[in-house]
Design a protein around this motif. Structure first.
Motif, mmCIF file in Angstrom:
data_model
loop_
_atom_site.group_PDB
_atom_site.id
_atom_site.type_symbol
_atom_site.label_atom_id
_atom_site.label_comp_id
_atom_site.label_asym_id
_atom_site.label_seq_id
_atom_site.Cartn_x
_atom_site.Cartn_y
_atom_site.Cartn_z
ATOM 1 N N ILE A 13 0.861 -1.184 0.000
ATOM 2 C CA ILE A 13 0.000 0.000 0.000
ATOM 3 C C ILE A 13 0.896 1.232 0.000
ATOM 4 O O ILE A 13 1.764 1.378 0.858
ATOM 5 N N ALA A 14 0.689 2.115 -0.976
ATOM 6 C CA ALA A 14 1.544 3.297 -1.118
ATOM 7 C C ALA A 14 1.056 4.469 -0.267
ATOM 8 O O ALA A 14 1.865 5.207 0.295
ATOM 9 N N ARG A 15 -0.257 4.660 -0.176
ATOM 10 C CA ARG A 15 -0.798 5.795 0.561
ATOM 11 C C ARG A 15 -2.067 5.371 1.283
ATOM 12 O O ARG A 15 -2.776 4.459 0.831
ATOM 13 N N VAL A 16 -2.343 6.039 2.383
ATOM 14 C CA VAL A 16 -3.566 5.760 3.131
ATOM 15 C C VAL A 16 -4.051 7.060 3.762
ATOM 16 O O VAL A 16 -3.255 7.887 4.200
ATOM 17 N N ASN A 17 -5.362 7.235 3.756
ATOM 18 C CA ASN A 17 -5.974 8.399 4.413
ATOM 19 C C ASN A 17 -6.984 7.876 5.419
ATOM 20 O O ASN A 17 -7.944 7.191 5.067
ATOM 21 N N CYS A 18 -6.735 8.168 6.687
ATOM 22 C CA CYS A 18 -7.578 7.673 7.773
ATOM 23 C C CYS A 18 -8.630 8.725 8.109
ATOM 24 O O CYS A 18 -8.304 9.854 8.477
ATOM 25 N N LEU A 19 -9.906 8.334 7.972
ATOM 26 C CA LEU A 19 -11.014 9.259 8.204
ATOM 27 C C LEU A 19 -11.831 8.781 9.399
ATOM 28 O O LEU A 19 -12.636 7.843 9.280
#
Length: 332
Positions: A140-146
């Protein structure tokens, strides 16, 4: 910072000799010869030397004791090999201590946003399961935690307590929808073992907003139109790239949910080598509700949601150059 260990006994050889001689008048008043050649003084010095060696050991933790402590930290027996020399035992114990402490400090439970990001970006790809089932495709290159969002079942703008949506961008996007779905499901199972019991996780991929860009470039006299158009297209694609955005966004890719402002695009194109100025930038193909206007009713930008990225297309980049007192279009 580590807690400093106290010295259990810091008396030196000289301290011990002085203290022992000071007790002679009390314990043996008839002993009056305290010269170094006296047999009693020699005996005191010998005992002080032996005592100093014993006191040195008081402040040390033997390797066997450290092996017992390591067994407690590891949760399983760890035995120090008996056939090693003292120096080898010391080296082995110190190496094992460093390895064990590094393992203990590695995050396992996820509570905060950085915890989830660390587990997804680093720990997940190192698991034997991910390497066996997905190989490089599982990275996984990028992650955005919401936090307080359920992107699988609810509106992005509707807060839901105890829910967390993790928007992941694989390093190698899946062309097979079934493989992509299995990756998200397996990643969710991996995180389910590490989340708080009251947390509900949702793992989704970002939504890509497709839009088309057009602009008119006015070139300097010495500029070569094909070279300028080629560089303009490269920089536009790099600016909006979800991954590996070269000189933009520290190479990480266009930020999740970042609004698009026309002023930034004007500056991007205006700074290109060979460009005199830029006019008529247009972004089309998007929902009108995303449009932002200033007080004069002029379009200034487009809004994105926190789980969205951009897929840019370039419609046309016509170029003009000055011929005499007029700007004339170049032939593509």
């Amino acid at each position: 910072m580590p807690i400093p260990l106290p010295d259990l006994d810091d008396r030196t050889y000289a301290d011990l000799v002085v203290d022992a001689i000071a007790q002679i008048p009390i314990e043996a008043p008839e002993w009056t010869d305290h010269n170094p050649a006296d047999t009693g003084i020699i005996l005191i010095e010998l005992l002080a030397w032996l005592t100093e060696m014993v006191l040195y050991r008081v402040n040390q933790v033997p390797e066997q004791n450290q092996a017992q402590f390591l067994s407690l930290l590891k949760g399983r027996p760890w035995v120090l090999p008996p056939d090693l020399s003292p120096a080898q035992q010391f080296t082995l114990v110190q190496t094992e201590i460093q390895t064990t402490l590094a393992d203990l400090r590695r995050p396992y439970r996820a509570v905060t946003n950085p915890d989830f990001e660390q587990l997804i970006l680093s720990d997940w790809a190192k698991t034997q399961y991910a390497q066996r089932e997905f190989g490089a495709a599982g990275a996984i290159a990028r992650v955005n935690c919401l936090p307080e969002r359920d992107l699988e079942n609810a509106d992005i703008n509707q807060p839901i307590e105890a829910h967390i949506s993790l928007v992941i961008l694989p390093r190698h996007p899946q062309t097979d929808a079934a493989v992509g779905m299995r990756l998200r499901q397996d990643l969710k199972r991996f995180l389910d073992q590490r989340r708080l019991i009251t947390t509900r996780l949702h793992v989704v991929e970002p939504s890509f907003i497709t839009m088309t860009l057009a602009a008119t470039l006015y070139l300097q006299d010495s500029a070569k139109p094909p070279d300028v158009r080629r560089e303009a297209e490269r920089q536009i694609h790099a600016f909006f790239a979800p991954l590996d955005s070269e000189e933009f966004w520290q190479g990480q890719g266009y930020p999740f949910g970042a609004d698009i402002y026309l002023s930034e695009l004007y500056q991007l194109l205006d700074d290109l080598p060979g460009v005199d100025h830029v006019e008529d930038i247009e972004l089309t193909g998007v929902d009108p509700v995303r449009q932002q206007f200033n007080d004069q009713g002029q379009l200034v930008g487009l809004m994105l949601q926190a789980h969205e990225l951009v897929q840019i297309q370039i419609a046309a980049l016509p170029t003009l150059q000055r011929f005499g007192d007029q700007w004339q279009p170049n032939t593509p």
